[in-house]
Design an enzyme around this catalytic site. Structure first.
Site, PDB file in Angstrom:
ATOM      1  N   GLY A   8       0.842  -1.205   0.000  1.00  0.00           N
ATOM      2  CA  GLY A   8       0.000   0.000   0.000  1.00  0.00           C
ATOM      3  C   GLY A   8       0.866   1.239   0.000  1.00  0.00           C
ATOM      4  N   ALA A   9       0.469   2.214  -0.841  1.00  0.00           N
ATOM      5  CA  ALA A   9       1.246   3.459  -0.956  1.00  0.00           C
ATOM      6  C   ALA A   9       0.320   4.658  -0.786  1.00  0.00           C
ATOM      7  CB  ALA A   9       1.958   3.500  -2.299  1.00  0.00           C
ATOM      8  N   GLY A  12      -0.804   5.956   4.807  1.00  0.00           N
ATOM      9  CA  GLY A  12       0.003   5.180   5.749  1.00  0.00           C
ATOM     10  C   GLY A  12       1.276   4.634   5.107  1.00  0.00           C
ATOM     11  N   ALA A  78      -0.962  -6.653  -4.709  1.00  0.00           N
ATOM     12  CA  ALA A  78      -0.845  -7.932  -4.003  1.00  0.00           C
ATOM     13  C   ALA A  78      -2.103  -8.748  -4.246  1.00  0.00           C
ATOM     14  CB  ALA A  78      -0.667  -7.683  -2.512  1.00  0.00           C
ATOM     15  N   CYS A 159     -16.217   6.042   8.666  1.00  0.00           N
ATOM     16  CA  CYS A 159     -15.644   7.287   8.188  1.00  0.00           C
ATOM     17  C   CYS A 159     -16.785   8.289   8.005  1.00  0.00           C
ATOM     18  CB  CYS A 159     -14.969   6.952   6.851  1.00  0.00           C
ATOM     19  SG  CYS A 159     -13.841   8.175   6.271  1.00  0.00           S
ATOM     20  N   CYS A 353      -9.398  16.051  13.578  1.00  0.00           N
ATOM     21  CA  CYS A 353     -10.182  16.041  12.339  1.00  0.00           C
ATOM     22  C   CYS A 353     -10.502  17.466  11.950  1.00  0.00           C
ATOM     23  CB  CYS A 353     -11.505  15.306  12.525  1.00  0.00           C
ATOM     24  SG  CYS A 353     -11.280  13.639  13.081  1.00  0.00           S
TER      25      CYS A 353
HETATM   26  C1  LIG Z   1     -12.970  10.820   1.562  1.00  0.00           C
HETATM   27  C2  LIG Z   1     -12.107  10.701   2.776  1.00  0.00           C
HETATM   28  C3  LIG Z   1     -11.662  11.835   3.410  1.00  0.00           C
HETATM   29  C4  LIG Z   1     -10.863  11.733   4.545  1.00  0.00           C
HETATM   30  N1  LIG Z   1     -10.458  12.881   5.149  1.00  0.00           N
HETATM   31  C5  LIG Z   1      -9.657  12.799   6.220  1.00  0.00           C
HETATM   32  C6  LIG Z   1      -9.196  13.995   6.847  1.00  0.00           C
HETATM   33  O1  LIG Z   1      -9.522  15.109   6.431  1.00  0.00           O
HETATM   34  N2  LIG Z   1      -8.380  13.883   7.912  1.00  0.00           N
HETATM   35  C7  LIG Z   1      -8.006  12.660   8.395  1.00  0.00           C
HETATM   36  O2  LIG Z   1      -7.259  12.611   9.357  1.00  0.00           O
HETATM   37  N3  LIG Z   1      -8.444  11.516   7.834  1.00  0.00           N
HETATM   38  C8  LIG Z   1      -9.252  11.547   6.760  1.00  0.00           C
HETATM   39  N4  LIG Z   1      -9.687  10.384   6.171  1.00  0.00           N
HETATM   40  C9  LIG Z   1      -9.331   9.086   6.799  1.00  0.00           C
HETATM   41  C10 LIG Z   1      -7.927   8.548   6.432  1.00  0.00           C
HETATM   42  O3  LIG Z   1      -6.942   9.508   6.743  1.00  0.00           O
HETATM   43  C11 LIG Z   1      -7.813   8.171   4.966  1.00  0.00           C
HETATM   44  O4  LIG Z   1      -8.758   7.185   4.657  1.00  0.00           O
HETATM   45  C12 LIG Z   1      -6.424   7.641   4.581  1.00  0.00           C
HETATM   46  O5  LIG Z   1      -6.328   7.644   3.170  1.00  0.00           O
HETATM   47  C13 LIG Z   1      -6.159   6.243   5.110  1.00  0.00           C
HETATM   48  O6  LIG Z   1      -4.833   5.894   4.821  1.00  0.00           O
HETATM   49  P1  LIG Z   1      -4.418   4.376   4.495  1.00  0.00           P
HETATM   50  O7  LIG Z   1      -2.980   4.411   4.173  1.00  0.00           O
HETATM   51  O8  LIG Z   1      -4.897   3.475   5.547  1.00  0.00           O
HETATM   52  O9  LIG Z   1      -5.257   4.009   3.178  1.00  0.00           O
HETATM   53  P2  LIG Z   1      -5.135   4.653   1.743  1.00  0.00           P
HETATM   54  O10 LIG Z   1      -4.632   6.049   1.798  1.00  0.00           O
HETATM   55  O11 LIG Z   1      -6.461   4.402   1.094  1.00  0.00           O
HETATM   56  O12 LIG Z   1      -4.023   3.795   1.017  1.00  0.00           O
HETATM   57  C14 LIG Z   1      -4.205   2.432   0.713  1.00  0.00           C
HETATM   58  C15 LIG Z   1      -3.174   2.039  -0.320  1.00  0.00           C
HETATM   59  O13 LIG Z   1      -3.219   0.632  -0.529  1.00  0.00           O
HETATM   60  C16 LIG Z   1      -3.207   0.362  -1.910  1.00  0.00           C
HETATM   61  N5  LIG Z   1      -3.787  -0.966  -2.150  1.00  0.00           N
HETATM   62  C17 LIG Z   1      -5.078  -1.352  -2.083  1.00  0.00           C
HETATM   63  N6  LIG Z   1      -5.196  -2.647  -2.413  1.00  0.00           N
HETATM   64  C18 LIG Z   1      -3.947  -3.109  -2.667  1.00  0.00           C
HETATM   65  C19 LIG Z   1      -3.424  -4.358  -3.082  1.00  0.00           C
HETATM   66  N7  LIG Z   1      -4.189  -5.430  -3.293  1.00  0.00           N
HETATM   67  N8  LIG Z   1      -2.092  -4.453  -3.259  1.00  0.00           N
HETATM   68  C20 LIG Z   1      -1.265  -3.392  -3.062  1.00  0.00           C
HETATM   69  N9  LIG Z   1      -1.729  -2.179  -2.706  1.00  0.00           N
HETATM   70  C21 LIG Z   1      -3.038  -2.038  -2.505  1.00  0.00           C
HETATM   71  C22 LIG Z   1      -3.973   1.535  -2.509  1.00  0.00           C
HETATM   72  O14 LIG Z   1      -3.740   1.708  -3.882  1.00  0.00           O
HETATM   73  C23 LIG Z   1      -3.407   2.678  -1.683  1.00  0.00           C
HETATM   74  O15 LIG Z   1      -2.158   3.067  -2.186  1.00  0.00           O
HETATM   75  C24 LIG Z   1     -10.501  10.456   5.055  1.00  0.00           C
HETATM   76  C25 LIG Z   1     -10.965   9.314   4.412  1.00  0.00           C
HETATM   77  C26 LIG Z   1     -11.768   9.417   3.284  1.00  0.00           C
HETATM   78  C27 LIG Z   1     -12.266   8.165   2.613  1.00  0.00           C
END
Ligand SMILES: Cc1cc2nc3c(=O)[nH]c(=O)nc-3n(C[C@H](O)[C@H](O)[C@H](O)COP(=O)(O)OP(=O)(O)OC[C@H]3O[C@@H](n4cnc5c(N)ncnc54)[C@H](O)[C@@H]3O)c2cc1C
Length: 424
Positions: A8-9, A12, A78, A159, A353
């Protein structure tokens, strides 16, 4: 040389790679695997969905950014994790072996749990950039022939902030176009009350958000379970505090955006000892899986129980500050394990938030996120919108340059602390 693979990129995964590189130095081999060649700043998706922001402004090519820090990138997703063999099978059949794995794959969007929900059905989404772009195209069509709007978060959603945000942003956009009077708006949410946010409220979030919805003439239905969505119509059961159905609603709409429930991605779903029944990664207080002790997880893919039982199921949100603290703890714990020590760093799981309204907003600070809390504070004003813009700019810069410093601890918390002092 150990091989550390990050799946995941996103919000996080990218900081995870940079923090590990900064902490471990050039000696260890780090590979990031994503199912997409670009990084997206997800919190700005709601702006893309009303065409205030272009996709290009919140998107970055991952490979060159990581290469500058000597981090390898594989854009083939993956397919299946085999933690008992320390291997990840990729979508093209190749197998990647690892010494340590960090899962940061975000959520799988569970649109399929409600008939007609999602971009393949009848509602828009802001969860992914592709969805937000589609939502923006639908928004263009909508404003030329407006009608009722239904916006909100489905049963099991965690969310909620972006659902409120999007409701207020739509309202601001419609007022600017002077067509707000032609758009009855309804906010539909599985939360037991407005402002619960999956957190049992933050400060006076109930009163603040109710008043903001009232001021903007947005009606709401809480304890809502969406039964089905049809072309131009949403069927909703409203439950009472004991969970019994108290009213059925048939809500007509011309435009609708609903945040779905989340679950774990297919590559990890159902792995015994690794995931919970929804496919989220089980971790201990050090972000490490208790069974597979070289596997860590950060971000939305982590299993966190709901803050409390609600009449219609809701989940606990995982937001940026919390994710940043998971990343920092994980980097330290992998470094410790590499030295033969036990992991001892813990994430703080705090939440800040910023709920943007387009022309203002509300900031919520919950330290820690799960009550009872030491700090339970909120403030509102035009500065929230500006703060969110500054934050986006800074985060994109951090990703581009490969900076490893934690933003929330270093800047956001201090800035909000100064505001609190000024308030007093
Ligand atoms: C619309 C929205 C607005 C938000 N606004 C805020 C905010 O203002 N402030 C806040 O603190 N939080 C916010 N959030 C909550 C949270 O910060 C975000 O959801 C954040 O993007 C989560 O980070 P993450 O790394 O867990 O997931 P993501 O950022 O979604 O990253 C997941 C990664 O995994 C990759 N991936 C998926 N499947 C696979 C696979 N099979 N193999 C390899 N890679 C894969 C994706 O391509 C992506 O790169 C928000 C969430 C949403 C949905």
């Amino acid at each position: 040389m150990a091989h550390i693979v990050i799946l995941g990129a996103g919000i996080g995964g990218m900081p995870m790679a940079y923090e590990l590189r900064s902490l471990l130095g050039p000696a260890e081999h780090i590979t990031v695997v994503s199912n997409c060649a670009t990084f997206h700043f997800v919190p700005s998706n709601p702006w893309v969905a009303v065409n205030w922001r272009k996709r290009a402004a919140i998107e970055l090519e991952i490979a060159p950014c990581l290469a500058r820090k000597g981090i390898a990138f594989d854009g083939v997703g993956a397919k299946r994790l085999r933690p008992e063999r320390n291997e990840v099978e990729l979508d093209d059949g190749r197998v990647l072996a690892y010494d340590f794995l960090v899962i940061a794959t975000g959520p799988k969007l569970a649109f399929d749990e409600i008939p007609g929900l999602g971009p393949k059905g009848h509602t828009q989404s802001v969860c992914q950039i592709d969805h937000a772009v589609m939502a923006g195209q639908a928004w263009d069509r909508f404003v030329s022939a407006p009608g009722p709007v239904v916006v909100g978060a489905a049963q099991g959603a965690s969310c909620f902030g972006p659902a409120y945000e999007f409701a207020f942003i739509m309202d601001t956009d419609l007022r600017r176009r002077k067509i707000r009077d032609r758009v009855p708006m309804t906010f539909v949410t599985s939360e037991p009350y407005v402002g619960h946010l999956g957190l049992a409220g933050v400060g006076d979030s109930k009163t603040m958000l109710e008043s903001a919805l009232r001021e903007r003439h947005i009606k709401w239905i809480c304890n809502a379970r969406i039964l089905a969505v049809e072309e131009g119509k949403m069927l909703v059961a409203e439950h009472d505090e004991n969970g019994a159905v108290k009213k059925q609603h048939e809500l007509p709409f011309v435009y609708s955006m609903v945040l779905p429930a989340f679950k774990g991605i297919d590559a990890v779903f159902g792995i015994d000892g690794l995931t919970n029944p929804r496919g989220f990664i089980v971790v201990d207080e050090h972000q490490r899986n208790p069974v597979f002790k070289n596997v860590y997880a950060v971000g939305v893919c982590v299993a966190i129980p709901p803050v409390e039982v609600t009449p219609v199921p809701t989940g606990a949100p995982k937001t940026g500050y919390m994710i940043e603290s998971m990343v920092t703890a994980t980097a330290h714990n992998i470094a410790a394990q590499l030295k033969g020590l036990q992991p001892d760093a813990r994430a703080t799981w705090n939440a800040i938030c910023l709920a943007d309204f387009g022309d203002g907003g509300i900031a919520f600070v919950a330290l820690p996120q799960i009550p009872p809390r030491n700090v339970n504070w909120y403030a509102q004003g035009k500065w929230v919108h500006v703060a969110k813009l500054v934050f986006e700019k800074y985060f994109m810069r951090k990703m581009k340059k490969g900076m490893s410093e934690p933003i929330y601890e270093k800047y956001a918390l201090k800035a909000l602390g100064i505001l609190r002092l000024k308030e007093k």
